[in-house]
Write a protein that holds these residues in place. Structure first.
Motif, PDB file in Angstrom:
ATOM      1  N   GLU A 115       8.733  50.320 -10.735  1.00 12.26           N
ATOM      2  CA  GLU A 115       9.668  51.420 -10.967  1.00 12.26           C
ATOM      3  C   GLU A 115       9.406  52.055 -12.333  1.00 12.26           C
ATOM      4  O   GLU A 115       9.267  51.362 -13.342  1.00 12.26           O
ATOM      5  N   ASN A 130       9.148  55.498   3.151  1.00 14.25           N
ATOM      6  CA  ASN A 130       9.366  54.057   3.075  1.00 14.25           C
ATOM      7  C   ASN A 130      10.188  53.636   4.279  1.00 14.25           C
ATOM      8  O   ASN A 130      11.325  54.101   4.448  1.00 14.25           O
ATOM      9  N   VAL A 146      11.035  59.809   1.231  1.00 17.85           N
ATOM     10  CA  VAL A 146      11.366  59.555  -0.168  1.00 17.85           C
ATOM     11  C   VAL A 146      11.100  60.785  -1.033  1.00 17.85           C
ATOM     12  O   VAL A 146      11.876  61.123  -1.922  1.00 17.85           O
ATOM     13  N   ASP A 147       9.990  61.480  -0.762  1.00 19.28           N
ATOM     14  CA  ASP A 147       9.636  62.661  -1.543  1.00 19.28           C
ATOM     15  C   ASP A 147       8.691  63.534  -0.723  1.00 19.28           C
ATOM     16  O   ASP A 147       8.058  63.053   0.238  1.00 19.28           O
ATOM     17  N   ALA A 158       7.881  57.270  -9.857  1.00 13.27           N
ATOM     18  CA  ALA A 158       8.545  56.253  -9.029  1.00 13.27           C
ATOM     19  C   ALA A 158       9.872  55.830  -9.637  1.00 13.27           C
ATOM     20  O   ALA A 158      10.021  54.711 -10.145  1.00 13.27           O
ATOM     21  N   GLU A 159      10.826  56.717  -9.574  1.00 12.30           N
ATOM     22  CA  GLU A 159      12.170  56.384 -10.050  1.00 12.30           C
ATOM     23  C   GLU A 159      13.179  57.340  -9.419  1.00 12.30           C
ATOM     24  O   GLU A 159      12.835  58.430  -8.958  1.00 12.30           O
ATOM     25  N   TRP A 203      14.202  55.337  -4.790  1.00 11.71           N
ATOM     26  CA  TRP A 203      13.211  54.312  -5.130  1.00 11.71           C
ATOM     27  C   TRP A 203      13.927  52.999  -5.433  1.00 11.71           C
ATOM     28  O   TRP A 203      13.979  52.558  -6.574  1.00 11.71           O
ATOM     29  N   LYS A 204      14.470  52.364  -4.427  1.00 13.59           N
ATOM     30  CA  LYS A 204      15.230  51.132  -4.631  1.00 13.59           C
ATOM     31  C   LYS A 204      14.670  49.951  -3.846  1.00 13.59           C
ATOM     32  O   LYS A 204      14.883  48.805  -4.222  1.00 13.59           O
ATOM     33  N   SER A 224      11.761  47.499  -2.369  1.00  7.02           N
ATOM     34  CA  SER A 224      10.390  47.049  -2.593  1.00  7.02           C
ATOM     35  C   SER A 224       9.660  46.992  -1.248  1.00  7.02           C
ATOM     36  O   SER A 224      10.280  46.902  -0.189  1.00  7.02           O
ATOM     37  N   TYR A 241       4.812  51.631   0.869  1.00  8.27           N
ATOM     38  CA  TYR A 241       5.150  53.046   0.994  1.00  8.27           C
ATOM     39  C   TYR A 241       3.928  53.783   1.553  1.00  8.27           C
ATOM     40  O   TYR A 241       2.789  53.431   1.251  1.00  8.27           O
ATOM     41  N   PHE A 254       5.335  48.997  -3.793  1.00  4.51           N
ATOM     42  CA  PHE A 254       6.249  49.384  -4.875  1.00  4.51           C
ATOM     43  C   PHE A 254       7.227  48.252  -5.152  1.00  4.51           C
ATOM     44  O   PHE A 254       7.723  47.593  -4.229  1.00  4.51           O
ATOM     45  N   PRO A 280      10.771  47.571  -7.447  1.00  3.95           N
ATOM     46  CA  PRO A 280      11.817  48.075  -8.358  1.00  3.95           C
ATOM     47  C   PRO A 280      11.995  47.131  -9.543  1.00  3.95           C
ATOM     48  O   PRO A 280      11.559  45.977  -9.517  1.00  3.95           O
TER      49      PRO A 280
END
Length: 266
Positions: A38, A63, A68-69, A87-88, A92-93, A95, A98, A115, A117
């Motif tokens: 993160e 994810n 996510v984006d 990555a925040e 982004w919570k 793990s 992705y 990823f 966190p």
């Protein structure tokens, strides 16, 4: 009639297979790493073999099927494109793995990364007892992320300390070095820079905190790195040229005192 149908199916299969391969080869993407924590910057780069007018590349980051984006990128004349995701944030919570899907008209390709966190990042903070020979031991407080410390040993030949690590990922180690036992100083007594080697290669380091009794340095390392050498101008115990000079001077003084005593007794 049956043969015509058979050959027709074969032709369709060849055409469809060729289309799949064309889709996979027309656009490609990759990330600058396979594992992120993160707060890290995720750099995505890629290339399209044939630039189609002003058609943009669409990047979608997922994810577990959740978006996510997303980003829309302009393709350069040479077919390249790049995008940096941070990555925040609220999405982004979790793990895990992705997926980034890149779309260019009807063509698609994808890549994955893992990823972690902050709540799941393993970070070790504790003192390590370093053997200083006849001087006993001294503690070096450290914090490491991305690996574990296996051993710290004094190497008086290089006026330094060797930190042996097991780097399971790219990471960072912060060391609180006590001035009483190791340091880097100029002739006027002011702080000088340390020489830092990782597996024999000199690397940069950061020093943001300076205490009267210690110096705190931070060193970044890569996955698979093992030996970090921290080289200063003195270390305890010292068996280098400076200490040898002190021993020689001490020996000479002993000889002079003994000679004077001998002369007095006569």
């Amino acid at each position: 009639m049956d043969l015509k149908i058979f050959y027709g199916l074969i032709a369709l299969l060849v055409i469809s297979t060729g289309t799949v391969f064309a889709q996979e080869s027309l656009i490609s993407i990759q990330t600058d790493d396979n594992n992120y924590d993160e707060g890290d910057a995720i750099v995505v780069s890629g290339n399209v073999k044939t630039v189609i007018g002003e058609t943009p590349v669409i990047l979608q980051l997922f994810n577990e099927g959740n978006l996510v984006d997303v980003a829309q990128l302009t393709v350069a004349q040479d077919g390249s494109f790049t995008k940096t995701f941070l990555a925040e944030g609220a999405l982004w919570k979790k793990s895990g793995d992705y997926t980034i899907i890149a779309s260019y008209q009807e063509y698609q390709t994808e890549t994955e990364f893992s990823f972690t966190p902050k709540s799941k990042v393993v970070e070790t903070t504790e003192p390590y007892e370093v053997d200083a020979g006849s001087h006993g031991t001294f503690d070096v407080k450290y914090t490491i992320k991305g690996g574990t410390v296996k051993k710290m040993v004094v190497d008086s030949d290089i006026f330094g300390v060797i930190v042996q690590i097991n780097a399971t990922d790219e990471g960072v180690i912060t060391l609180d070095l006590p001035r009483e036992f190791i340091g880097a100083e100029k002739q006027d007594g002011k702080d000088d820079t340390f020489i830092i080697l990782i597996d024999g290669i000199e690397v940069a380091y950061q020093e943001s905190v300076v205490h009267s009794e210690s110096r705190v340095i931070t060193i970044e390392f890569e996955e698979g790195d093992s030996d970090i050498e921290i080289i200063g101008t003195y270390v305890v115990p010292e068996f280098g040229a400076i200490v040898m000079l002190v021993l020689i001077v001490g020996t000479m003084m002993t000889v002079l005192v003994t000679r004077n005593k001998f002369q007095i007794s006569i």
